[in-house]
Each structure stands twice: as C-alpha cells, then as structure tokens.
Design an enzyme around this catalytic site. Structure first.
Site, short mmCIF file in Angstrom:
data_model
loop_
_atom_site.label_atom_id
_atom_site.label_comp_id
_atom_site.label_asym_id
_atom_site.label_seq_id
_atom_site.Cartn_x
_atom_site.Cartn_y
_atom_site.Cartn_z
N GLU A 93 13.86 33.72 38.18
CA GLU A 93 13.52 33.54 39.59
C GLU A 93 13.94 34.77 40.39
O GLU A 93 14.95 35.41 40.10
CB GLU A 93 14.20 32.28 40.15
CG GLU A 93 13.63 31.03 39.52
CD GLU A 93 14.21 29.74 40.10
OE1 GLU A 93 13.44 28.81 40.30
OE2 GLU A 93 15.43 29.67 40.33
N CYS A 106 15.92 39.60 46.42
CA CYS A 106 17.06 39.23 45.59
C CYS A 106 16.54 39.07 44.17
O CYS A 106 15.73 38.20 43.90
CB CYS A 106 17.66 37.91 46.11
SG CYS A 106 18.99 37.28 45.07
N CYS A 113 22.97 33.29 32.60
CA CYS A 113 24.17 34.08 32.87
C CYS A 113 25.29 33.59 31.97
O CYS A 113 25.42 32.39 31.72
CB CYS A 113 24.59 33.93 34.34
SG CYS A 113 25.98 35.00 34.80
N CYS A 117 30.64 30.67 36.10
CA CYS A 117 31.46 30.37 37.27
C CYS A 117 31.30 28.88 37.59
O CYS A 117 30.20 28.33 37.48
CB CYS A 117 31.05 31.24 38.45
SG CYS A 117 31.31 32.99 38.10
N CYS A 120 28.48 27.61 40.09
CA CYS A 120 27.16 28.25 40.11
C CYS A 120 26.22 27.58 39.12
O CYS A 120 26.56 27.40 37.95
CB CYS A 120 27.30 29.73 39.76
SG CYS A 120 25.72 30.60 39.70
N CYS A 336 22.10 31.14 47.15
CA CYS A 336 23.07 31.67 46.18
C CYS A 336 23.50 30.59 45.21
O CYS A 336 23.88 29.49 45.62
CB CYS A 336 24.33 32.15 46.88
SG CYS A 336 24.05 33.44 48.04
N1 SAH Z 1 26.58 37.55 38.92
C1 SAH Z 1 26.72 38.23 40.17
C2 SAH Z 1 25.54 38.07 41.11
C3 SAH Z 1 24.96 36.68 41.30
S1 SAH Z 1 25.33 35.55 42.51
C4 SAH Z 1 27.98 37.78 40.87
O1 SAH Z 1 28.54 36.78 40.47
O2 SAH Z 1 28.41 38.44 41.80
C5 SAH Z 1 25.54 36.09 44.10
C6 SAH Z 1 26.70 35.34 44.77
O3 SAH Z 1 26.45 33.94 44.95
C7 SAH Z 1 27.99 35.46 43.97
O4 SAH Z 1 29.04 35.84 44.82
C8 SAH Z 1 28.15 34.04 43.49
O5 SAH Z 1 29.49 33.75 43.17
C9 SAH Z 1 27.64 33.25 44.65
N2 SAH Z 1 27.38 31.84 44.34
C10 SAH Z 1 27.20 31.29 43.12
N3 SAH Z 1 27.03 29.97 43.23
C11 SAH Z 1 27.11 29.66 44.54
C12 SAH Z 1 26.99 28.45 45.27
N4 SAH Z 1 26.74 27.30 44.67
N5 SAH Z 1 27.11 28.52 46.61
C13 SAH Z 1 27.33 29.69 47.23
N6 SAH Z 1 27.44 30.87 46.59
C14 SAH Z 1 27.34 30.85 45.25
#
Ligand code: SAH
Length: 361
Positions: A93, A106, A113, A117, A120, A336
């Site tokens: 996506e 974006c 991934c 985390c 996420c 995000c």
């Molecule tokens: N892998 C990279 C880029 C992807 S995500 C990274 O982790 O930085 C971009 C941002 O969205 C990251 O800071 C991630 O932690 C955040 N993110 C992930 N899940 C989220 C959620 N459920 N709500 C808000 N931000 C989130």
C-alpha cells in the site's frame, strides 16, 4: 524467474552500462530514463524518439516493471490509499496525503515488516520480502501519474509498510533514482526516512553524500519499555540509538524528528514527558506526537486529547519543539501503522483476519 534487468530499477549510469554492454550508444540512457521516470511510460514501445530496433531490444531483453493499481480509496479528508500489485503478485500500500500543507506521498519499502512493533498493524504481517529499488521508486511514479502530479512538487515520506533501514541498499538506490534531475527530481531535502533505528544502517546513512531528513521512531523513554514496544531495542538499545543521533550530521537549520506514538496509560504520563526532555538534551531534534491509531488486534488505546496536550505542554515548557500529528485517512485505514495487505502469508485472508480480530479481544 529468468533474470532480466528491470529498466525502472536502474540509475542512469547503470542504464548506460546496460546499453553499452548490448552494443547500443550510451546516450540513449537519458532518453529512456526520462520516458520512465519523468513521463511515466510503462512500455518501451511508447518511447517514440528511440529507433524501432532499440525499442524492440528493450522489450525483448529487459523488464520494465510498474506496480499495478488494484484499488484506490479516498478518505473524507482527501487522503488516498492505493493498493498496488507487484510483478510477482505481492501487494503493498502507498498513500497520497494532500495539503499537509505540502503534497506528500507515503511509500513502502518492504512487503510487510520484520520489526513487530507492538502497536503497528503492518508488524502483524511479519516480513515477506524486500522491495527492489525499482518498486520503491515505482510507487511514486505510479501515484504521481494516477493523480496527474508528474509535474507537481511533492514530498516523500518513507513511512509506509516496512523498515527502510532493514532494506538499506534498495532504499538508497530508490532515493537516487527519485532525485535524478532527468526523472522526478525529488530533492532528498523533500524526503523523510523514518526508522526504528537499525544502528549499523543508521551509521552508514550518516556517511551518505545525499541524505534524506531523518525521523526516529522513539516511542518510549526507558530501555525496559522500549524493549517491549519496539522489539529491535533489545538489539540496538535506546541509549546507543540516542548516542548515534547525537553524532548524526544534521545539516544547518535542520533537526531530527522523534516520533512518539502515544498509548493511553502506557507511555503518556508527565514522568514520561520529563524523561523525554532529558533524553533529548543535546540533540538537534523535535518531537512529533502520534496519538495511537487504534485497530483490531492492537492491544492499546488512544489517549484523550487532554492527555496528549498535557504531554506536549511539558515538552514545550522545557524548550522542546513539539507537534501533534493529525491523523489522516483513518476512515480508510490509511493512517500510520494501519497499512496491511493480505499477500504476505500463505494463510487465506479470511483466516488471517480472524486471527487479527481474536487478538483484539
Ligand atoms: N518502519 C518505519 C516507518 C513506518 S511507520 C518506522 O517504524 O519508523 C511510520 C510511523 O508510524 C512510525 O513512527 C510508527 O511507529 C508509527 N505507527 C505505527 N503504528 C502506529 C499506530 N497504530 N498509530 C500511530 N502511529 C503508528
């Protein structure tokens, strides 16, 4: 699969080499590069200023891979999410976010991934494979063409699916292709790379001649808690990460962005805010607070605006520049941490969805 070079994944100098190696003049490289990256052409036959023989040779001996738009969904706020299909059928996506005030794409760097985390949704997919440089840059080309923006100025954030520093070479090559003045000419200054902090790759990034803006997904102020929220912290800890940030060659008038997802009652207390102030001491940085985008299967809740504002106020009162990310495209799951596709596993989509839903209970 037979190994053919993907014309869309070659830098201009590599195109020159590929042509020379096949008995063709090098100067055609620029024309081909322009057709692909500036004009969004997806078939060598359409490169009308090339001779017929060369066009045929390009078609016969190379691939020209372009992600295919399977679905396009528009949010009430104008954010548009694209479901793209890659040559091997995998899906990713990419998101267009208008008026932030800039226009922003974006894009993803991996199918799924590996970072897992805790908050996420993409992490729930696990990693399927890395994207190639052509596939990373190709998302921009496809979105710009679909949206009639090939001649418009826009920003790029590497914040889609995947961890860019876990696919370092392809990501950096994609940025060089995107920056090329004969293509889309997106200056690295208009690109932001977001990372959990894969340290060896971060150290390498610090030595690159052309460098994107840096955003660090910090999310926590203690080793113990970050170990749980951002599991790679067990390998590359918070302290080492911040030391690397301290050494990072931040250009004049620029700063590192620290992203901090806010989880109700978990990392959003005044003590967390004060610890964050102390941790960032001596780093040219600013903080971007990301109130959690909730989803089924994510075992956290979004704090109230009051809690977010109280946290932000403590940072600001201590001289830390802070902003709160306005979540865009939540109604279409484009925000995000909400990007997830169903090609990553061999499980049926229905089964995977069931797993995600039950994890949410
Ligand atoms: N892998 C990279 C880029 C992807 S995500 C990274 O982790 O930085 C971009 C941002 O969205 C990251 O800071 C991630 O932690 C955040 N993110 C992930 N899940 C989220 C959620 N459920 N709500 C808000 N931000 C989130």
């Amino acid at each position: 699969m037979e190994h053919r070079l993907d014309l869309a994944g070659l830098e201009e100098h590599e195109l020159e080499q590929a042509l020379a190696g096949r008995g063709q003049p090098r100067f055609h490289a620029r024309q081909i590069f322009q057709w692909i990256h500036k004009r969004g052409v997806t078939d060598p036959e359409a490169m009308t200023d090339l001779g017929r023989d060369l066009r045929r040779q390009l078609s016969d001996e190379f691939d020209l891979l372009t992600p295919e738009v399977l679905r396009r969904e528009q949010s009430s706020d104008g954010t548009t999410k694209f479901l793209l299909r890659l040559a091997d059928g995998k899906q990713i996506e990419s998101v267009y976010i208008p008026d932030t005030p800039a226009q922003t794409f974006c894009i993803s760097t991996q199918v799924g991934c590996a970072m897992r985390c805790a908050f996420c949704l993409t992490g729930k997919m696990g990693i399927d494979r890395n994207l190639t440089a052509g596939e990373i840059a190709g998302q921009v080309r496809v979105l710009a063409r679909e949206l009639g923006m090939l001649d418009t100025r826009f920003n790029i954030v590497l914040m889609g699916m995947g961890e860019p520093l876990h696919n370092y070479e392809a990501t950096m090559k994609a940025l060089r292709i995107l920056a090329d003045e004969h293509g889309l000419a997106v200056s690295p200054r208009r690109v932001t790379l977001s990372t959990v902090g894969v340290l060896p790759a971060l150290e390498k990034l610090a030595t690159e001649p052309v460098m994107p803006n840096l955003a660090i997904s910090l999310h926590s102020t203690t080793e113990e808690q970050r170990d749980l929220l951002v599991p790679i912290n067990r390998k590359y800890g918070l302290k080492e990460l911040l030391d690397a940030c301290r050494r990072f060659p931040v250009k004049r008038r620029e700063r590192i962005t620290f992203e901090y997802v806010m989880l109700d009652g978990v990392n959003d207390t005044p003590e967390d805010a004060r610890r964050l102030v102390r941790l960032l001491h001596g780093i040219r940085g600013k903080v971007n607070l990301l109130p959690l985008n909730e989803a089924a299967g994510i075992p956290f809740t979004r704090p109230s605006d009051d809690r977010v504002n109280r946290f932000a106020r403590i940072l600001a009162d201590h001289g830390v520049t802070v902003s709160v990310r306005k979540s865009r495209g939540r109604d279409i799951r484009a925000a995000c941490g909400q990007l997830i596709t169903e090609s990553a596993r061999t499980d049926s989509p229905g089964k995977r969805l069931a797993t995600l839903m039950s994890a949410g209970r």
